[in-house]
Design a protein around this motif. Structure first.
Motif, PDB file in Angstrom:
ATOM      1  N   LEU A 139      30.865  22.079  22.584  1.00 57.28           N
ATOM      2  CA  LEU A 139      29.950  21.269  22.833  1.00 57.28           C
ATOM      3  C   LEU A 139      30.183  19.913  23.083  1.00 57.28           C
ATOM      4  O   LEU A 139      29.389  19.135  23.847  1.00 57.28           O
ATOM      5  CB  LEU A 139      28.812  21.613  21.705  1.00 57.28           C
ATOM      6  N   ARG A 165      23.323  24.502  26.816  1.00 52.99           N
ATOM      7  CA  ARG A 165      24.712  24.299  26.133  1.00 52.99           C
ATOM      8  C   ARG A 165      24.443  24.329  24.451  1.00 52.99           C
ATOM      9  O   ARG A 165      25.196  24.825  23.938  1.00 52.99           O
ATOM     10  CB  ARG A 165      25.365  22.895  26.564  1.00 52.99           C
ATOM     11  N   LEU A 166      23.250  23.554  24.202  1.00 55.03           N
ATOM     12  CA  LEU A 166      23.073  23.341  22.769  1.00 55.03           C
ATOM     13  C   LEU A 166      22.799  24.841  22.206  1.00 55.03           C
ATOM     14  O   LEU A 166      23.492  25.140  21.251  1.00 55.03           O
ATOM     15  CB  LEU A 166      21.789  22.645  22.572  1.00 55.03           C
ATOM     16  N   PHE A 173      25.935  27.241  22.318  1.00 49.02           N
ATOM     17  CA  PHE A 173      26.859  26.858  21.124  1.00 49.02           C
ATOM     18  C   PHE A 173      26.213  27.401  19.831  1.00 49.02           C
ATOM     19  O   PHE A 173      27.114  28.026  18.973  1.00 49.02           O
ATOM     20  CB  PHE A 173      27.114  25.507  21.145  1.00 49.02           C
TER      21      PHE A 173
END
Length: 688
Positions: free
Chosen positions: A342, A590-591, A594
């Motif tokens: 990340l 992405r957040l 992850f």
């Protein structure tokens, strides 16, 4: 679509299926706001989720294979079991399982790749848990489907990277090969574009007046030049500094004219400005605006639909150079997904020593795959046909991840609301009142490790503000959409979420125009509530709740941290939400990818529901039908969240709740009471 005889034969009922969830919160009275509820006695209990299957633990890794053995060529393997690796500058097919066990990372370049949030999941007994939106995501990325999941018309392109859906590798391949054959680039056009910072926007209705103003200004400067006995306007500016700004302005507008012609030529060559566009040469009309917007979408440029710096720079570059940047961005998302990382440098500091793993790993992959420049990338695509991207995986040896990585990382989120204004943004006459913010809202993902709490990534986000809302009397008013403050948790993350519009949602946002069977028609605007990249919640959302205590249920006040296609609301000085914390779709993906990979997660899968609602727009009745809430993941334990109050600016220290009349609207009477139902609190994060 079907016709229904309601009152008259002219009334129609339009139905389309979509998926569903609730949205961001609103406010509830004309009094200053009260603190959030401390328990669930005054809250609406959340729906009880169905039995939740646990995502099966990954299979144990195979026994390590020596690197020398794993690098042996295996042309005999079927395509789905092999991977491409570069050895001594030459491409080689190897055993994918063996090369992975030797410490390499397999990067998925297949056309059916999706981010983790849309990846195929299984029940403990091996049964699939299908994600409804996965098919649409793949279809959009491959230029096969439109936003509603319908087949894309032949020759049409999606260009959705700006909104969180990067093009597939076969789409990029076609772009590279086609642009190499028809480059659409000449040095003369590049030179005139390089000579300008921007191309000024002049509204079509103001063009004649602007031309007269420029003519008068040029005449004034020419007379001044003669009186000053100098040969050029630049010399005039040096001799008479009070005229320097006028000289600069005239020179700027003179340079912009050939630059505008170069822009038109480039957009036409790229097929973004066609004879069907009905563009008037030299005019920044609607056709030009739409063409520029498509160009920005194609190249992931975060600017309004005007010819500003980034857009002009991209227009001046060779097509394959722009294609190369698109390839690197697509590769970056695949590498991030494969490596489960990340850290992108947004929170890097000497104090915490967090690396920019996103940039570091992407550069490593680029170099190991021999994709150092646009020509190398073009050669790569010329060697590999479109069919290969149905199965293509590549193997790269990435640097080790930091020691703090693990399967169960102690993560938390902090939202800083920054500078906050509760004052009305206009005076009693309706004149806009600027509300300057020096510190903007941010969302930071923290990690607790080795007794330290340090940030992994930090991004700009949004908080609520004054937004338009339709009241029970049918009129629109302003209402302050509050972003709650204090400790929260995220128990539920939903991919492909849907926002259910409450009755207070302006009707104009619930419908849209669309060609259907070659006819322009008004249909239900499922882009607004989803699922999809344009929807209120974007492609994924995490639900902020106050944890229940002493046997009470959690209290959900409708605030989420979610993806959004409305990037201008995130990055502009005057951008606000309806209370939620927006992130660009690719950042939200992405957040949460992850978080889901590095926390204990239960996969709920598709969450069926059977919502429907009819509404009247003009003389047409439309029906919203919602068969699913989205695809749910449950965090166990939940993820801690803390929303900081920020610094309150202006005179009001607490927001006014309820409806505030718009000064320029004549109302039949005082505003009605603002509703306090859970649906009303779900005031929406719509793109409007």
């Amino acid at each position: 679509m079907r016709l229904v005889g309601i009152r008259s034969a002219a009334w129609k009922l339009t139905t389309v299926a979509a998926l569903g969830l609730l949205g961001c919160r609103g406010s509830a009275s004309l009094q200053p706001s009260a603190p959030p509820a401390k328990n669930a006695e005054t809250a609406t209990p959340p729906r009880t989720p169905p039995p939740v299957p646990v995502r099966p633990a990954p299979a144990p890794p195979p026994a390590p294979v020596p690197e020398s053995e794993a690098l042996k060529a295996r042309e005999d393997l079927p395509p789905e079991k092999r991977a491409l690796v570069i050895v001594d500058g030459q491409e080689r097919w190897v055993d994918a399982a063996a090369i992975a066990s030797a410490g390499y990372t397999l990067v998925d370049l297949r056309d059916d790749w999706t981010p983790f949030i849309f990846a195929e999941q299984m029940t403990p007994d091996g049964q699939p848990l299908p994600n409804r939106y996965r098919r649409i995501f793949i279809g959009l990325a491959n230029d096969q489907l439109d936003n509603d999941g319908e087949p894309l018309p032949p020759g049409e392109k999606n260009y959705l990277e700006l909104y969180g859906i990067p093009p597939s590798l076969s789409v990029l391949r076609a772009r590279f090969v086609g642009d190499a054959e028809h480059p659409c680039h000449d040095q003369q056009s590049a030179d005139v574009l390089d000579a300008v910072e921007t191309v000024s926007y002049v509204a079509p209705k103001d063009i004649k007046r602007e031309e007269r103003r420029l003519a008068r200004l040029r005449q004034e400067l020419e007379l001044a030049r003669r009186k000053a006995h100098v040969k050029t306007l630049d010399a005039l500016a040096a001799k008479r500094p009070e005229l320097a700004m006028k000289v600069k302005f005239v020179a700027k507008r003179a340079a912009e004219k050939p630059a505008m012609a170069a822009v038109e030529k480039r957009l036409a060559c790229e097929g973004l400005l066609t004879p069907k566009s009905k563009h008037q040469v030299g005019v920044y009309d609607d056709a030009m605006r739409l063409a520029v917007r498509r160009f920005q979408q194609k190249h992931m440029i975060y600017e309004a639909n005007f010819l500003r710096r980034q857009t002009v720079d991209a227009l001046a570059r060779p097509l394959v150079d722009n294609d190369y940047d698109a390839l690197l961005r697509a590769l970056r998302e695949r590498v991030i997904s494969a490596a489960g990382i990340l850290e992108d440098g947004s929170a890097t500091s000497a104090k915490f020593g967090v690396r920019d793993l996103v940039d570091e790993y992407t550069k490593t992959a680029k170099e190991q795959l021999g994709l150092g420049d646009a020509q190398s990338a073009l050669a790569f695509f010329q060697r590999h046909g479109a069919d290969e991207f149905r199965t293509l995986q590549v193997a790269v040896k990435l640097p080790p991840r930091p020691e703090y990585y693990g399967d169960a990382m102690d993560l938390s989120i902090v939202v800083d609301r920054g500078d906050v204004w509760y004052d009305l943004p206009f005076d009693e006459k309706g004149n806009f009142k600027p509300q300057a913010r020096k510190k903007y809202p941010s969302l930071t993902l923290f990690l607790n490790a080795d007794g330290k709490k340090f940030p992994l990534a930090r991004w700009r986000t949004t908080i609520g503000g004054w937004r338009a809302e339709q009241a029970s009397d049918g009129y629109e008013y302003f209402r302050y959409k509050m972003s709650d403050v204090g400790p929260r948790i995220i128990k539920q993350v939903v991919s492909g979420p849907v926002w259910i519009p409450p009755a207070s949602t302006p009707i104009r946002t619930l419908i849209k125009g669309k060609p259907v069977n070659k006819k322009w028609m008004k249909v239900v605007n499922y882009e607004e509530f989803g699922p999809g990249f344009y929807s209120a919640y974007g492609l994924i959302a995490g639900y902020f709740v106050i944890p229940g205590q002493n046997g009470h249920n959690d209290f959900d006040n409708g605030v989420r941290a979610h993806g959004s296609a409305d990037y201008l609301s995130i990055y502009s000085a005057n951008g606000y939400s309806h209370g939620c914390h927006r992130l660009p779709n690719h950042i939200a993906i992405r957040l949460y990818s992850f978080i889901l990979k590095h926390r204990h997660v239960k996969v709920g899968g598709d969450q069926p529901m059977n919502f429907s609602r009819q509404f009247l727009a003009g003389d047409t009745v439309f029906e919203i039908r919602v068969p699913s809430r989205g695809y749910a993941y449950y965090l166990d334990p939940p993820l801690p969240v803390n929303v900081l109050e920020g610094e309150i600016k202006g005179e009001l220290k607490k927001p006014l709740l309820g409806y505030v009349p718009k000064p320029w609207v004549k109302y039949p009477g005082p505003p009605p009471p603002a509703p306090d139902s859970p649906e009303a609190k779900a005031g929406g994060g719509g793109v409007n």
